[in-house]
Design a protein around this motif. Structure first.
Motif, short mmCIF file in Angstrom:
data_model
loop_
_atom_site.label_atom_id
_atom_site.label_comp_id
_atom_site.label_asym_id
_atom_site.label_seq_id
_atom_site.Cartn_x
_atom_site.Cartn_y
_atom_site.Cartn_z
N HIS A 147 0.94 -1.44 0.41
CA HIS A 147 -0.05 -0.21 -0.58
C HIS A 147 0.61 1.10 0.08
CE1 HIS A 147 1.00 -0.04 4.71
NE2 HIS A 147 0.83 1.08 4.13
N GLN A 159 -1.82 5.03 -3.94
CA GLN A 159 -2.74 6.12 -4.42
C GLN A 159 -3.84 5.99 -3.35
OE1 GLN A 159 -4.22 7.94 -7.85
NE2 GLN A 159 -2.43 7.74 -8.64
N ASN A 160 -3.78 7.26 -2.37
CA ASN A 160 -4.55 7.39 -1.40
C ASN A 160 -6.61 6.60 -1.81
OD1 ASN A 160 -3.11 9.16 0.18
ND2 ASN A 160 -3.67 10.69 -1.35
N LYS A 181 -6.29 3.46 -1.72
CA LYS A 181 -5.95 2.60 -0.09
C LYS A 181 -7.53 2.67 0.27
CE LYS A 181 -1.65 4.25 0.16
NZ LYS A 181 -0.48 5.79 1.40
N GLY A 182 -8.42 3.51 0.42
CA GLY A 182 -9.31 4.14 0.95
C GLY A 182 -10.64 2.74 0.21
N THR A 223 -3.60 5.66 7.84
CA THR A 223 -3.29 5.98 7.46
C THR A 223 -3.85 8.11 7.28
OG1 THR A 223 -4.63 4.87 6.01
CG2 THR A 223 -4.52 6.20 5.30
N LEU A 245 -1.21 11.49 6.47
CA LEU A 245 -2.37 11.76 5.59
C LEU A 245 -2.52 13.69 5.45
CD1 LEU A 245 -3.74 10.82 2.80
CD2 LEU A 245 -5.84 10.96 3.80
N TYR A 259 -6.08 15.54 0.52
CA TYR A 259 -5.85 14.71 -0.20
C TYR A 259 -7.52 13.50 1.06
CZ TYR A 259 -1.57 15.07 -1.82
OH TYR A 259 -0.99 15.46 -2.81
N TYR A 260 -8.09 14.36 2.25
CA TYR A 260 -8.93 13.76 2.62
C TYR A 260 -10.41 13.14 2.08
CZ TYR A 260 -7.24 14.00 7.73
OH TYR A 260 -6.58 13.76 8.97
N SER A 262 -10.39 13.12 -1.10
CA SER A 262 -10.61 11.59 -2.20
C SER A 262 -10.15 10.34 -1.24
CB SER A 262 -9.26 11.61 -2.91
OG SER A 262 -8.28 10.54 -3.38
N PHE A 263 -9.39 9.95 -0.52
CA PHE A 263 -9.49 8.81 0.88
C PHE A 263 -11.02 8.50 1.35
CE2 PHE A 263 -9.02 7.06 4.53
CZ PHE A 263 -8.15 5.97 4.23
#
Length: 607
Positions: free
Chosen positions: A445, A449-450, A453-454, A475, A479, A483-484, A486-487
């Motif tokens: 991981h 990309q984020n 992972k999500g 994560t 982070l 980027y929150y 997107s995740f």
């Protein structure tokens, strides 16, 4: 008749737009004498000139920059004699006066240029048309094809007109812009009744498939023939002219549609189905089409297997609500079962599988399973994930191996493939592969990309929500706030277990408005209606804290701190208004609007 505008500047900062488009608003061409000159382009456009969607900007220096253009793209000259032409242009602008969207356009007028026109005899016209046709048979280069088709398009006599119509009705392979040029050539022809006659003969020929382009062009030509003597519109009556032409086009189109409809019993197989499609396409914007629909549906469904692939795809995507029928199930299975890329395109297989799932999930299920197990498949999760099954254990091992292989990627271009496979696992995979997938995640991981992972944590959350929450916390430690979104969007795209909702409710209490904004949006999008009162309570506490600084929210340039809080209020308001699990009453909406501190917030409420 090729003209050339040359631009240069001894000093200053000037830009030149060199785009050369038939309908460009940048140039106004004047020709004298006007007698014997047909302004065909203005008639075709009927004053409806728009800004180009492309610009080609060049800096102007003391070295000339040339913009060539064909006068024939504006006029057809019918009388021999001497003519003079000049151009008023807005191609030059000065960026010093504003930004790139508000350039200061200069209005420049060229010097006049004179030339002489001599008549072309019928014998010469025949010879020239024959020579052009012979050259077109040799498969010339794209540039040569463009030049040859333009030569033919600009000729106005009957011999050239017949040739233009033939090429228009029989598009040649690799003709590139040639077909486009000859289409305009139909409007340049002097003998418009001849063009109409030849196109009508083709449309009424039951041995040939009806063609939407022919029908559309016929309607245009007929309308133009009717209003040819009308004064060209000025800005104030342009709307009236366009409305008139629209009304006449609908009436004329109906005439041809009735003819085509009556001819359907005389047409065979694909010809009949294609003609039915042309009628259906032309009826697209009409309100009353009931008299045709049942018969058209019957024909298209019965002849569906005989349609070309692109025609089948059009029916499945553009006209599904009209042609939708269980009778199509065998046809859809045949398309989905054939994975030969030479026979069936990716697009038609995707569309066929989507519609098969919609009509009969039991018949679609084995095809969905095989598609998921295919490592080369990239059909979207929106289609493959639409079965009602909670799990598809048959796909577990295949997805695990695909993720293992792609998860070790080195190239960023493979990310889309990884995300799709992870989403399919999150949607259908059982707990049987939980441990191995967790090992893959832990070892790979750091390269993901984020969003990826999500997605996979979304799978873990479905089977072990407490462990998933720990992975989320790990994560977030590394982070950035940017980027929150997107995740968390990826995390909740497929699954939304209770533990994730609880985590987001805790995030909602954050003093950082960006974090609480993301939380409220995701909760309103995915959570149940029980969350409504929790969000309202959080918002109430926020209002109590910031009410005393309300005036700062309406200043022209608020501080960074206030800007962040403005964003939070807007997110809360829009989330409450657009939540998936609840609807606000009119009274609740009115009360909510009263809490807005500025106009940015109020715009979410209709006037």
């Amino acid at each position: 008749i090729l003209l050339n505008m040359a631009f240069s500047a001894d000093s200053g900062n000037y830009n030149l737009d060199t785009v050369n488009d038939l309908g460009s608003y940048l140039d106004e061409v004047f020709i004298s004498p006007a007698s014997g000159v047909f302004d065909w382009r203005n008639e075709y456009k009927r004053g409806a000139y728009f800004m180009n969607d492309v610009v080609h900007i060049n800096k102007i220096s003391d070295k000339s920059v040339n913009v060539p253009f064909l006068l024939n793209n504006y006029f057809r000259i019918d009388k021999p004699g001497k003519y003079t032409v000049n151009v008023k242009t807005k191609r030059v602008s000065s960026p010093e006066s504003g930004d790139s969207y508000k350039r200061n356009q200069l209005v420049l007028t060229t010097n006049p240029v004179s030339f002489e026109i001599i008549p072309l005899s019928k014998t010469e016209e025949v010879e020239r048309v024959q020579k052009i046709s012979e050259k077109l048979k040799t498969k010339p280069s794209p540039k040569e094809t463009n030049d040859l088709s333009n030569q033919l398009a600009f000729m106005g006599g009957d011999v050239a007109t017949a040739a233009k119509v033939w090429y228009f009705l029989n598009p040649q392979k690799d003709f590139n812009n040639g077909y486009h040029n000859l289409y305009y050539g139909l409007f340049i022809s002097r003998n418009r009744p001849l063009v109409i006659k030849l196109l009508e003969e083709d449309l009424r020929n039951i041995e040939r498939e009806a063609n939407y382009g022919v029908l559309h062009t016929l309607v245009q030509l007929r309308v133009m023939s009717e209003d040819q003597n009308l004064e060209l519109p000025s800005n104030k009556n342009l709307k009236e002219i366009l409305e008139y032409r629209k009304t006449r086009a609908e009436a004329i189109g109906r005439e041809y549609l009735n003819e085509l409809f009556q001819s359907l019993p005389l047409r065979k197989e694909r010809n009949k189905a294609k003609t039915a499609m042309v009628i259906l396409n032309f009826l697209r914007n009409e309100k009353d089409k009931s008299e045709y629909i049942e018969r058209l549906r019957e024909i298209i469904v019965s002849e569906f297997d005989n349609l070309y692939t692109n025609q089948q795809e059009l029916m499945l995507e553009g006209y599904w609500e009209i042609v939708k029928s269980p009778t199509l199930i065998p046809s859809l299975e045949k398309i989905v079962a054939n994975s030969d890329p030479k026979s069936f395109s990716y697009g038609i297989r995707k569309s066929a599988l989507k519609r098969l799932i919609e009509l009969d999930e039991e018949k679609a299920r084995p095809y969905v399973i095989e598609e998921i197990k295919n490592p080369k498949s990239f059909i979207s999760i929106d289609i493959l994930g639409s079965l009602k099954d909670e799990f598809l254990p048959e796909t577990d091992l295949a997805l695990l191996e695909q993720i293992r292989k792609i998860g070790q990627m080195k190239e960023r271009g493979e990310v889309a493939g990884l995300d799709l496979k992870l989403m399919l696992a999150a949607r259908y995979s059982t707990k049987a592969i939980y441990g191995e997938l967790l090992n893959i995640y832990k070892s790979s991981h750091s390269k993901w990309q984020n969003g990826s992972k999500g997605i996979v944590i979304g799978y873990f959350a479905r089977h072990n929500d407490q462990e998933a929450v720990k992975l989320v916390e790990e994560t977030l430690e590394n982070l950035e706030i940017g980027y929150y979104h997107s995740f968390f969007s990826s995390l909740t795209k497929i699954n939304y277990p209770k533990a994730v909702n609880t985590f987001l409710l805790n995030l909602l209490e954050s003093d950082e408005p960006e974090k609480s904004s993301i939380a409220v949006w995701l909760i309103s999008k995915n959570g149940g209606k029980e969350n409504k009162e929790i969000i309202l309570a959080r918002y109430k506490r926020w209002l109590e804290k910031w009410e005393k600084r309300r005036e700062e929210f309406s200043v022209e340039k608020p501080s960074a701190e206030i800007s962040r809080q403005i964003g939070f209020q807007i997110n809360v308001v829009s989330s409450l208004l657009n939540a998936k699990s609840w609807k606000l009453s009119d009274k609740e909406k009115e009360e909510l609007s009263k809490t807005c501190f500025n106009e940015s917030c109020l715009r979410y409420f209709p006037k």
